[in-house]
Enzyme design. Sequence first.
Site, PDB file in Angstrom:
ATOM      1  N   PHE A   1      42.100 -46.719 -82.119  1.00 34.11           N
ATOM      2  CA  PHE A   1      40.983 -46.170 -82.892  1.00 34.11           C
ATOM      3  C   PHE A   1      39.639 -46.846 -82.607  1.00 34.11           C
ATOM      4  CE2 PHE A   1      38.552 -44.087 -85.955  1.00 34.11           C
ATOM      5  CZ  PHE A   1      37.752 -45.034 -86.565  1.00 34.11           C
ATOM      6  N   ASN A   2      39.573 -48.167 -82.615  1.00 35.30           N
ATOM      7  CA  ASN A   2      38.276 -48.833 -82.470  1.00 35.30           C
ATOM      8  C   ASN A   2      37.582 -48.460 -81.159  1.00 35.30           C
ATOM      9  OD1 ASN A   2      38.350 -50.142 -84.931  1.00 35.30           O
ATOM     10  ND2 ASN A   2      39.220 -52.032 -84.094  1.00 35.30           N
TER      11      ASN A   2
ATOM     12  N   ASP B   1      34.388 -53.109 -89.673  1.00 34.39           N
ATOM     13  CA  ASP B   1      34.268 -51.780 -90.290  1.00 34.39           C
ATOM     14  C   ASP B   1      35.217 -51.736 -91.490  1.00 34.39           C
ATOM     15  OD1 ASP B   1      36.558 -49.575 -88.495  1.00 34.39           O
ATOM     16  OD2 ASP B   1      36.677 -51.743 -88.816  1.00 34.39           O
TER      17      ASP B   1
ATOM     18  N   ASN C   1      36.163 -47.148 -89.577  1.00 43.46           N
ATOM     19  CA  ASN C   1      37.191 -46.624 -90.503  1.00 43.46           C
ATOM     20  C   ASN C   1      36.607 -45.541 -91.402  1.00 43.46           C
ATOM     21  OD1 ASN C   1      39.605 -48.085 -90.080  1.00 43.46           O
ATOM     22  ND2 ASN C   1      38.661 -49.912 -90.965  1.00 43.46           N
TER      23      ASN C   1
ATOM     24  N   THR D   1      36.103 -56.548 -85.342  1.00 39.26           N
ATOM     25  CA  THR D   1      37.325 -55.894 -85.842  1.00 39.26           C
ATOM     26  C   THR D   1      37.113 -54.399 -86.077  1.00 39.26           C
ATOM     27  OG1 THR D   1      36.756 -56.398 -88.142  1.00 39.26           O
ATOM     28  CG2 THR D   1      38.120 -58.027 -86.959  1.00 39.26           C
TER      29      THR D   1
ATOM     30  N   HIS E   1      46.586 -55.508 -87.786  1.00 37.32           N
ATOM     31  CA  HIS E   1      45.721 -55.480 -86.605  1.00 37.32           C
ATOM     32  C   HIS E   1      44.636 -56.578 -86.625  1.00 37.32           C
ATOM     33  CE1 HIS E   1      47.514 -51.608 -85.562  1.00 37.32           C
ATOM     34  NE2 HIS E   1      47.115 -51.090 -86.702  1.00 37.32           N
ATOM     35  N   ASP E   2      43.657 -56.427 -87.492  1.00 33.53           N
ATOM     36  CA  ASP E   2      42.441 -57.251 -87.388  1.00 33.53           C
ATOM     37  C   ASP E   2      42.667 -58.753 -87.556  1.00 33.53           C
ATOM     38  OD1 ASP E   2      40.389 -54.659 -88.922  1.00 33.53           O
ATOM     39  OD2 ASP E   2      40.976 -54.994 -86.841  1.00 33.53           O
TER      40      ASP E   2
ATOM     41  N   ASP F   1      40.472 -55.451 -91.986  1.00 28.55           N
ATOM     42  CA  ASP F   1      39.224 -56.209 -91.775  1.00 28.55           C
ATOM     43  C   ASP F   1      39.048 -57.220 -92.911  1.00 28.55           C
ATOM     44  OD1 ASP F   1      38.871 -53.216 -90.948  1.00 28.55           O
ATOM     45  OD2 ASP F   1      37.379 -54.259 -89.732  1.00 28.55           O
TER      46      ASP F   1
END
Length: 318
Positions: free
Chosen positions: A170-171, A13, A42, A129, A243-244, A18
């Site tokens: 969030f994801n 996203d 996102n 991701t 994160h990703d 990402d």
Amino acid sequence: MAAGKQAVWFDCDTGFDDLMALVVLAGLDQFEIAGVSTVVGNTSLENTTANTLAVVEAFGIDVPVYRGRSLPLVGQPSTIESLLGEGGMGTIGRRLPPAARRRAEPEHAVQALIDFLRSAERPALVVGTGPLTNVAEALALAPDVVGKIGRLVVMGGSTGAGNHTAAAEFNVFADPEAWAAVLRAGAPLEMFGLNLTRQVLIGPDDEARIRAVGTDLAQAVADHLGAYLRIRDRHRAAPMPLHDPCTTVSLAHPEWFELAPARVDVELAGQLTRGATVCEFRVPRRAEPNALVAVRAEGERVVGHVVDRFVEALTLLG
Ligand code: RIB
Ligand code: CA
């Protein structure tokens, strides 16, 4: 698919982290990206697709990009443009130029993912991701393909506190039914949650290293990173969890990570806890494991690899 290379599908996203995960993956010689799919997360599907096309064009990543779901399995999208900036990928100056040549494929991402898995000669690698909406729908439409997934390496969830809410990352929050469906289907999920990514911090020195490459593209990437470092305070850059890219770096350097078997369940009904991932590590004594959960990372090595990859790629691109 080139002989000897592991086929991989990348579902995202695209926002900035990402972008970093995809560029790292594209630089791993032992893998070949069979397809990239976009999903609402996102930001809107339109923006995540436009951002992804901008990335593959700017970095010369010659892979097909497929548009996926524009809505979660249940309810309406919960995008975070307000946090991430315009179009889901904020900047403190320049931005990646919109794709001028690259376009999304006509086929829907969910069908393309099903076709990829069905044609895979050996168990395939899928990296996620963003919210798992596309993956969940593929498994619902074609339950047979779960057996064709060798590994499902995902950024999402948390063994502890959330980020979008106190309880939810969030994801997962963006589509908790998708995570629950993927777990229920028995996909071999490897969870890189906030408990892990908070050990992997990117900071102002890394922005400076990328900016020092000096090209227009390097400046744009550095300005996007600058915005990422200012998510918490727009007046001051501060280290942020990367994160990703933890997912794609772990493919090349599994030795930098420790994963443990666990039973992971997703809260769907909690008024305050919807989207929380409840991780039971007392397996198999207290529950049957259904995932591997990343619990430790050598954060400095991970960030160093990501920044090295960007300096190398940006220098080569000129
Ligand atoms: O919680 C972090 C996740 O949410 C990352 O994937 C980031 O890109 C956003 O989608
Ligand atoms: Ca993401």
